[in-house]
Design an enzyme around this catalytic site. Structure first.
Site, PDB file in Angstrom:
ATOM      1  N   LYS A 112     -17.538   5.164  -2.324  1.00 26.70           N
ATOM      2  CA  LYS A 112     -17.248   5.584  -0.949  1.00 26.70           C
ATOM      3  C   LYS A 112     -18.514   5.656  -0.107  1.00 26.70           C
ATOM      4  O   LYS A 112     -18.504   5.267   1.059  1.00 26.70           O
ATOM      5  CB  LYS A 112     -16.542   6.946  -0.936  1.00 26.70           C
ATOM      6  CG  LYS A 112     -15.093   6.839  -1.356  1.00 26.70           C
ATOM      7  CD  LYS A 112     -14.332   8.125  -1.112  1.00 26.70           C
ATOM      8  CE  LYS A 112     -12.917   8.025  -1.672  1.00 26.70           C
ATOM      9  NZ  LYS A 112     -12.263   9.330  -1.778  1.00 26.70           N
ATOM     10  N   LYS A 196      -6.628  -1.416  -8.376  1.00 25.62           N
ATOM     11  CA  LYS A 196      -5.597  -0.374  -8.404  1.00 25.62           C
ATOM     12  C   LYS A 196      -4.917  -0.274  -7.046  1.00 25.62           C
ATOM     13  O   LYS A 196      -5.542  -0.549  -6.012  1.00 25.62           O
ATOM     14  CB  LYS A 196      -6.186   0.980  -8.817  1.00 25.62           C
ATOM     15  CG  LYS A 196      -7.025   1.644  -7.758  1.00 25.62           C
ATOM     16  CD  LYS A 196      -7.300   3.123  -8.049  1.00 25.62           C
ATOM     17  CE  LYS A 196      -8.174   3.659  -6.904  1.00 25.62           C
ATOM     18  NZ  LYS A 196      -8.577   5.024  -7.003  1.00 25.62           N
ATOM     19  N   LYS A 199      -4.695   3.773  -1.255  1.00 21.95           N
ATOM     20  CA  LYS A 199      -4.468   3.985   0.182  1.00 21.95           C
ATOM     21  C   LYS A 199      -5.441   3.163   1.012  1.00 21.95           C
ATOM     22  O   LYS A 199      -5.166   2.830   2.154  1.00 21.95           O
ATOM     23  CB  LYS A 199      -4.678   5.464   0.533  1.00 21.95           C
ATOM     24  CG  LYS A 199      -3.656   6.396  -0.082  1.00 21.95           C
ATOM     25  CD  LYS A 199      -4.137   7.857  -0.051  1.00 21.95           C
ATOM     26  CE  LYS A 199      -3.334   8.707  -1.022  1.00 21.95           C
ATOM     27  NZ  LYS A 199      -3.893  10.042  -1.218  1.00 21.95           N
TER      28      LYS A 199
HETATM   29  P1  TYM Z   1      -5.454  11.183  -4.968  1.00 21.99           P
HETATM   30  O1  TYM Z   1      -4.869  11.948  -3.824  1.00 21.99           O
HETATM   31  O2  TYM Z   1      -6.302  10.008  -4.660  1.00 21.99           O
HETATM   32  O3  TYM Z   1      -4.311  10.664  -5.915  1.00 21.99           O
HETATM   33  C1  TYM Z   1      -3.293  11.519  -6.371  1.00 21.99           C
HETATM   34  C2  TYM Z   1      -2.915  11.166  -7.801  1.00 21.99           C
HETATM   35  O4  TYM Z   1      -2.433   9.830  -7.900  1.00 21.99           O
HETATM   36  C3  TYM Z   1      -3.127   9.143  -8.948  1.00 21.99           C
HETATM   37  N1  TYM Z   1      -3.234   7.714  -8.581  1.00 21.99           N
HETATM   38  C4  TYM Z   1      -2.793   6.699  -9.330  1.00 21.99           C
HETATM   39  N2  TYM Z   1      -2.193   6.669 -10.535  1.00 21.99           N
HETATM   40  C5  TYM Z   1      -1.849   5.456 -11.029  1.00 21.99           C
HETATM   41  N3  TYM Z   1      -2.082   4.286 -10.380  1.00 21.99           N
HETATM   42  C6  TYM Z   1      -2.683   4.270  -9.172  1.00 21.99           C
HETATM   43  N4  TYM Z   1      -2.896   3.122  -8.536  1.00 21.99           N
HETATM   44  C7  TYM Z   1      -3.069   5.523  -8.600  1.00 21.99           C
HETATM   45  N5  TYM Z   1      -3.675   5.870  -7.432  1.00 21.99           N
HETATM   46  C8  TYM Z   1      -3.759   7.214  -7.445  1.00 21.99           C
HETATM   47  C9  TYM Z   1      -4.477   9.823  -9.003  1.00 21.99           C
HETATM   48  O5  TYM Z   1      -5.110   9.608 -10.245  1.00 21.99           O
HETATM   49  C10 TYM Z   1      -4.096  11.264  -8.784  1.00 21.99           C
HETATM   50  O6  TYM Z   1      -3.656  11.858  -9.982  1.00 21.99           O
HETATM   51  N6  TYM Z   1      -9.300  13.936  -6.515  1.00 21.99           N
HETATM   52  C11 TYM Z   1      -7.858  13.832  -6.538  1.00 21.99           C
HETATM   53  C12 TYM Z   1      -7.146  15.027  -5.950  1.00 21.99           C
HETATM   54  C13 TYM Z   1      -7.497  16.343  -6.566  1.00 21.99           C
HETATM   55  C14 TYM Z   1      -7.085  16.804  -7.838  1.00 21.99           C
HETATM   56  C15 TYM Z   1      -7.635  18.117  -7.958  1.00 21.99           C
HETATM   57  C16 TYM Z   1      -6.349  16.247  -8.882  1.00 21.99           C
HETATM   58  C17 TYM Z   1      -8.222  17.330  -5.984  1.00 21.99           C
HETATM   59  N7  TYM Z   1      -8.296  18.412  -6.825  1.00 21.99           N
HETATM   60  C18 TYM Z   1      -7.422  18.869  -9.120  1.00 21.99           C
HETATM   61  C19 TYM Z   1      -6.142  17.005 -10.019  1.00 21.99           C
HETATM   62  C20 TYM Z   1      -6.680  18.298 -10.139  1.00 21.99           C
HETATM   63  C21 TYM Z   1      -7.474  12.603  -5.738  1.00 21.99           C
HETATM   64  O7  TYM Z   1      -8.190  12.129  -4.906  1.00 21.99           O
HETATM   65  O8  TYM Z   1      -6.223  12.181  -5.941  1.00 21.99           O
END
Ligand code: TYM
Length: 333
Positions: A112, A196, A199
């Protein structure tokens, strides 16, 4: 019962199929056997400088999608991160335990910050994984259901928990395990099946958003990039496009990839895509109806979130008091 915690960023109007299959379906499945805490991580979303009105709207929309997917506030805690101030507090305490080099090695930060450049990269983006560690450790979490892309952040969280226990005594923090289900841990972009689903994808045509018009979704599936062969076979190395479609098919129908593969012997890619489009639309249509029902009554939604925040705070405060005490912060009288 052991605790699970997870969260998603409200950085888009709609979650996508990767979020749903990689994480949200696991959340729903695990809430019977665990004490589950699910969060809309709005503080994390601030790292990408959202418009204030848009952020507020997306926070509610994200919560509505959790509910529509089957997160049950009677069994699980559902809340918004900024409503529980303890998250930001513990993040500070943990940032004083995190090495600069250690944080610099986070690949999501590296990606990023390369994209945003020196001036566009905030300190918040850098400390993002520390806030994430705080989210998790605050609830003495045993298990964190996430997709593959969060693995490195989970490793950092574990390191920090172990460090707290070494520096401040056993039992300061619970060391959490990631829960990453191999079959669906990484859903790929329909237009570039080696990347992957994300967004921030180059083209919207590679993504299936849960709130997209079903007609658009069906079209995107029918135009998914595959390969020049004809055989329908699960081979992620040689045939990433077909493997991704089979993975999505299996996950949404609860069937085995091999059984689906067998069904399509002698059939063409067009048949698979058409049937998968039907499967996805059949899932999305009632899902979207449920989301719109929740969004039609924002006051009721806010009540659910207020109740969740209160319950979350109760757990978080206990952990934070323990850390204050062990770190030597003077107790308040
Ligand atoms: P975020 O908001 O980017 O994504 C949310 C969840 O979706 C999963 N994910 C995917 N799984 C499979 N294939 C994909 N293409 C794919 N894209 C996204 C992510 O792995 C995630 O589980 N940092 C985290 C948010 C967060 C969090 C936390 C998660 C903040 N605090 C504490 C767990 C525990 C994030 O950016 O997720």
């Amino acid at each position: 019962r052991p605790r699970i915690f997870s969260g998603m960023q409200p950085t888009s109007d709609s979650l996508h199929l990767g979020n749903y299959l990689g994480a949200l379906t696991q959340w729903v499945a695990l809430q019977d056997s665990y004490d589950a805490v699910y969060c809309v991580v709005d503080l994390h979303a601030l790292t990408v400088a959202p418009d204030p009105a848009v952020l507020r709207e997306r926070t509610r929309r994200t919560a509505a999608q959790y509910l529509a997917a089957g997160v049950d506030p009677a069994r699980s805690i559902l809340f918004v991160q900024s409503h529980v101030a303890e998250h930001a507090e513990l993040a500070w305490l943990l940032s004083c335990q995190t090495g600069f080099g250690e944080a610099s090695r986070m690949t999501q930060f590296k990606d990023k910050s390369t994209r945003f450049g020196q001036e566009g990269t905030t300190v918040g983006l850098f400390t993002y994984p520390v806030l994430m560690a705080a989210d998790i450790l605050l609830y003495d979490t045993a298990l964190v259901p996430v997709g593959e892309d969060q693995r490195q952040h989970l490793e950092l969280t574990r390191d920090l928990a172990q460090r707290l226990n070494t520096r401040f005594g056993k039992g300061t923090a619970v060391v959490p395990d990631p829960h990453i289900v191999k079959a669906t841990a990484k859903i790929y972009d329909l237009q570039d099946p080696t990347a992957k689903m994300s967004k921030s994808a180059a083209s919207p045509n590679g993504i299936i958003e849960l709130l997209d018009d079903p007609k658009v979704v069906a079209k995107r599936i029918r135009s998914a990039v595959t390969d020049a062969e004809r055989e329908i076979r699960y081979d992620p190395e040689a045939k990433p496009g077909i493997a991704n479609l089979l993975t999505i098919f299996a996950a949404l129908t609860g069937r085995d990839v091999l059984a689906i593969e067998a069904d399509y012997q002698g059939k063409g890619y067009g048949d698979l895509k058409k049937d998968l489009a039907d499967v996805v639309v059949e899932f999305l249509t009632p899902f979207q109806e449920r989301v719109h029902t929740y969004l039609a009554d924002p006051a009721a939604l806010d009540d659910v979130l207020a109740d969740g925040a209160e319950r979350a705070r109760g757990i978080a405060r206990g952990m934070l008091d323990r850390v204050h005490d062990r770190m030597g912060l003077l107790p308040q009288r």
